[in-house]
Motif scaffolding. Structure first.
Motif, PDB file in Angstrom:
ATOM      1  N   GLY A  24       0.945  -1.157  -0.349  1.00 17.64           N
ATOM      2  CA  GLY A  24       0.141  -0.086   0.749  1.00 17.64           C
ATOM      3  C   GLY A  24       0.780   1.289  -0.072  1.00 17.64           C
ATOM      4  N   LEU A  25       1.723   1.053   0.108  1.00 17.69           N
ATOM      5  CA  LEU A  25       2.909   2.000  -0.013  1.00 17.69           C
ATOM      6  C   LEU A  25       3.567   2.773  -1.641  1.00 17.69           C
ATOM      7  CD1 LEU A  25       5.406   1.594   3.359  1.00 17.69           C
ATOM      8  CD2 LEU A  25       3.341   3.145   2.571  1.00 17.69           C
ATOM      9  N   VAL A  26       3.763   3.519  -2.130  1.00 14.17           N
ATOM     10  CA  VAL A  26       4.213   4.126  -3.336  1.00 14.17           C
ATOM     11  C   VAL A  26       5.828   4.277  -2.831  1.00 14.17           C
ATOM     12  CG1 VAL A  26       3.795   4.678  -5.380  1.00 14.17           C
ATOM     13  CG2 VAL A  26       2.074   4.602  -4.272  1.00 14.17           C
ATOM     14  N   SER A  27       6.491   4.373  -3.933  1.00 13.75           N
ATOM     15  CA  SER A  27       7.867   5.081  -3.911  1.00 13.75           C
ATOM     16  C   SER A  27       8.250   5.933  -4.967  1.00 13.75           C
ATOM     17  CB  SER A  27       8.798   4.378  -4.368  1.00 13.75           C
ATOM     18  OG  SER A  27      10.060   4.517  -4.938  1.00 13.75           O
ATOM     19  N   PRO A  28       8.943   7.064  -4.728  1.00 18.38           N
ATOM     20  CA  PRO A  28       8.977   8.322  -5.654  1.00 18.38           C
ATOM     21  C   PRO A  28       9.712   7.458  -7.014  1.00 18.38           C
ATOM     22  CG  PRO A  28       9.792   8.582  -3.311  1.00 18.38           C
ATOM     23  CD  PRO A  28       9.323   7.630  -2.852  1.00 18.38           C
ATOM     24  N   TYR A  29      10.290   6.465  -6.653  1.00 15.71           N
ATOM     25  CA  TYR A  29      11.372   5.823  -7.767  1.00 15.71           C
ATOM     26  C   TYR A  29       9.912   5.914  -8.641  1.00 15.71           C
ATOM     27  CZ  TYR A  29      15.372   6.000  -5.270  1.00 15.71           C
ATOM     28  OH  TYR A  29      17.031   6.862  -4.811  1.00 15.71           O
ATOM     29  N   HIS A  30       8.751   5.262  -7.947  1.00 17.33           N
ATOM     30  CA  HIS A  30       7.430   4.425  -8.642  1.00 17.33           C
ATOM     31  C   HIS A  30       6.849   5.536  -9.827  1.00 17.33           C
ATOM     32  CE1 HIS A  30       3.850   1.338  -8.190  1.00 17.33           C
ATOM     33  NE2 HIS A  30       4.200   1.680  -9.973  1.00 17.33           N
ATOM     34  N   ALA A  31       6.634   6.646  -8.888  1.00 16.41           N
ATOM     35  CA  ALA A  31       6.595   7.393  -9.957  1.00 16.41           C
ATOM     36  C   ALA A  31       7.338   8.347 -10.827  1.00 16.41           C
ATOM     37  CB  ALA A  31       6.104   8.766  -9.236  1.00 16.41           C
TER      38      ALA A  31
END
Length: 677
Positions: A288-295
């Protein structure tokens, strides 16, 4: 949580850039404390008791200031030697029990809170070798503090519950400052296993706001990188959380920074990009967490390899169909809303696509309208004040909308008495998303919301006041804009019911939340006296309306507003609270349960007498809380039902009713019960 509770300022200064800015209020209170401590130290033994009062009051005032914990820790030895703890259990730290610390801090008695907090800070000083005590050595002091933290993990990264806010007021924040400071000083190595369990418990509920959880994971990640710290095997369970944020894939394993990662993407072949996409999607849906790298990856794919977006978002078949049907809209949403600073909204975007709501005719044009919307100066200023200038307020709001549309059960009320408004936002995102989108436009463009109560238009600008005494700041972007307006309209609807008999929610709930709020209203509390009335009839009708065995096996069609009597872990009454009943079904063990939405940030609460709200492991979906039917009924005091669907209340066994009444009698109804003879 402040990453440096001991700091007195922002570190800037005209003469010495490294010198902290002195807090005049803290300086003044410390001077008073030092004077009172000296007077206590120098007083003859037979007069010390008369001097303790000044010290306790002074310590209490210091603890309420930023940097107060660090200041008391520095003075802990002097306070101990002066005799602050004389004549109390705290004078003998070797006999203190870790399990009693939380109870003392939540006692609501200022002197007990002050003594307990000072005792913990004294142990910090002992653990650091700054103070000695004949009854406890540094290792035992650190072990004691580790056990205390393990037993009070929730205060490290969750805001106060409704019970805490009502009972403790500002002390709830003093407690959080204290534990945050203790954790910083002794480290997380001894409590990592407990921390991991608590973090996952929170994340399984999939809240929209996860900044506090991310901050804790970040702090632990930094701590683990310290070569002087040996966490052994205790920290291994954190790997999934840390890598989800900082080293999800091979290309960002060493956490190189967004710019370096972007340059790597530019020279990566299709196979490498596909590997990155799959890795990030798995981590996002796992945690449920999103990495800035994913964005950063998704923005790159939008421009260069859009065919990999379904994999990067981890979409289901429904989500893939939504993306294929509206590729231009999804690409534009990503370009406008998804940035490293707003990476978390990617999870909302993925879940929104999986929900299939883009196929509802009003949603797509509403989102295009939102993309083009020019915010009012007031709306921009509020978003800027809460979230900063990067990215733009428009991007923050659009990202917040994606999160709410994808995670309608992740809405939280923050530290605000606005459960009605939070419940409404969740209900609209869940059940009527185009209405939510219209509300956002009115609030963001016009600085006004107009709703109708029994045919009469009510404007948020004309309402005198709301339930909240000030505008909230600890909310997601959509709630930040809408809640102040909704709160005033809700309060105005209640005022419109003045003079009517009974509870105003009979009329307010259907008008405020939507037509699907059933018109038959049931309450088992007499509004004037607070006493329980017709408990048997109330419980029988609740069974007949919601329990499949007594309502013709009719599933709940629309979410329904309801009211519960919140109790603490000792089953003592705390207050009334608004929730949403979502469904009633048998759990994997065959136990009939009520699944509901609680806007109070964390559904996993202990309501006493064995009534512990479940959030996972009992068939709950993300964001749902649940209780066995009888336990839920024992805390229920208001529900709505269809007046044309009466069910079979007479078939509910007497023993079932008696069991529920027993729960009521042992908790919030102890002094409210009518004579059932």
């Amino acid at each position: 949580m402040d990453p440096d509770p001991g700091a007195a300022g922002d570190g800037s200064g005209s003469d010495d850039a490294s010198a902290p800015v002195v807090d005049p209020a803290l300086t003044s209170r410390l001077a008073q404390l030092d004077h009172a401590t000296a007077a206590l130290r120098d007083a003859p033994e037979f007069t010390k008791s008369t001097k303790v009062r000044r010290v306790l009051d002074a310590v209490h005032r210091v603890l309420g200031q930023k940097g107060g914990c660090a200041a008391i820790r520095e003075r802990a030895g002097a306070l101990d030697d002066a005799g602050l703890f004389a004549g109390t259990d705290w004078a003998h730290p070797d006999i203190l029990v870790p399990g009693f610390v939380g109870t003392s801090l939540r006692s609501g008695q200022d002197d007990i809170v002050t003594l307990e907090a000072t005792s913990e800070l004294r142990l910090v000083a002992i653990a650091a070798g700054e103070h000695t005590h004949p009854a406890i050595d540094p290792d035992d002091a650190k072990r004691f503090l580790s056990q205390v933290l393990a037993m009070n993990l929730e205060v490290l990264f969750t805001p106060p519950s409704e019970a805490e806010r009502v009972r403790l007021g500002k002390t709830a924040y003093v407690i959080r400052d204290l534990f945050g400071y203790v954790a910083e000083q002794i480290g997380y190595d001894s409590v990592l296993d407990e921390l991991v369990d608590e973090i996952w418990r929170i994340l399984r509920q999939r809240p929209i706001q996860v900044d506090q959880v991310k901050a804790i994971v970040t702090r632990i990640a930094i701590y683990r990188d310290d070569p002087s710290v040996d966490l052994g095997a205790s920290g291994q369970g954190l790997d999934r959380l840390i890598t989800a944020l900082f080293g999800t894939t091979d290309a960002c394993r060493e956490d190189p920074g967004v710019e370096v990662y972007r340059s790597r993407l530019e020279v990566m072949d299709a196979g490498g990009l596909q590997f990155e996409a799959g890795g990030f999607a798995r981590a996002m849906h796992d945690t449920g967490l999103v990495s800035p790298y994913h964005a950063t990856l998704v923005r790159h794919l939008t421009e260069n390899n859009a065919h990999l977006l379904p994999e990067a978002l981890g979409l289901s078949e429904v989500g893939r169909t939504s993306l294929q049907r509206y590729p231009e809209l999804v690409s534009r949403l990503i370009v406008e809303a998804v940035h490293p600073e707003t990476a978390q909204c990617l999870y909302g975007l993925a879940l929104m696509l999986d929900r299939g709501i883009l196929h509802q005719p009003p949603i797509v044009p509403s989102l295009w309208r939102q993309i083009a919307l020019t915010l009012s100066d007031k709306a921009s200023e509020r978003l800027h004040a809460a979230f900063g200038s990067t990215p733009s307020p428009e991007a923050r709001l659009l990202g917040g909308l994606l999160s709410m549309l994808g995670q309608p059960l992740g809405v939280g009320q923050g530290d605000n008495p606005t459960c009605q408004s939070a419940r409404a936002l969740s209900m609209w995102a869940y059940n009527d998303p185009d209405y939510l989108l219209q509300m956002v436009v009115w609030a963001a463009r016009d600085d006004e919301i107009v709703m109708h109560f029994e045919g009469k238009a009510l404007s948020s600008t004309d309402s005198v006041s709301g339930v909240a005494t000030s505008d909230p700041i600890d909310l997601d972007p959509v709630s930040l804009l809408l809640v102040p307006y909704l709160d005033r309209i809700y309060a105005e609807m209640v005022r419109q019911c003045a003079g009517r008999p009974g509870d105003p929610h009979r009329w307010v709930n259907p008008e405020f939340h939507g037509w699907w709020s059933a018109r038959d209203f049931h309450i088992d509390v007499d509004v004037e006296t607070g006493n329980l009335i017709d408990v048997d009839g109330f419980l029988r009708q609740f069974h007949a309306s919601y329990h499949p065995a007594y309502n013709g096996d009719q599933p709940l069609i629309h979410p329904q507003p309801a009211g519960v009597a919140v109790t603490d872990s000792a089953a003592r009454y705390v207050g009334w609270h608004a929730i949403t009943i979502l469904r009633v079904a048998a759990d994997p063990d065959g136990v009939m349960r009520v699944y509901f939405f609680n806007p109070n940030n964390d559904s996993g609460q202990d309501w006493g007498d064995g009534v512990v709200v479940g959030t996972a492991g009992n068939g709950e979906r993300h964001g749902e809380g649940s209780l066995p039917f009888d336990q839920f009924a024992s805390r229920l005091y208001i529900f709505h039902a269809d007046p044309l669907e009466n069910g079979e209340p007479h078939k509910v066994p007497v023993e079932d009713i008696d069991r529920i009444v027993g729960f009521i009698e042992r908790s919030w109804g102890a002094d409210r019960m009518p004579d059932r003879s």
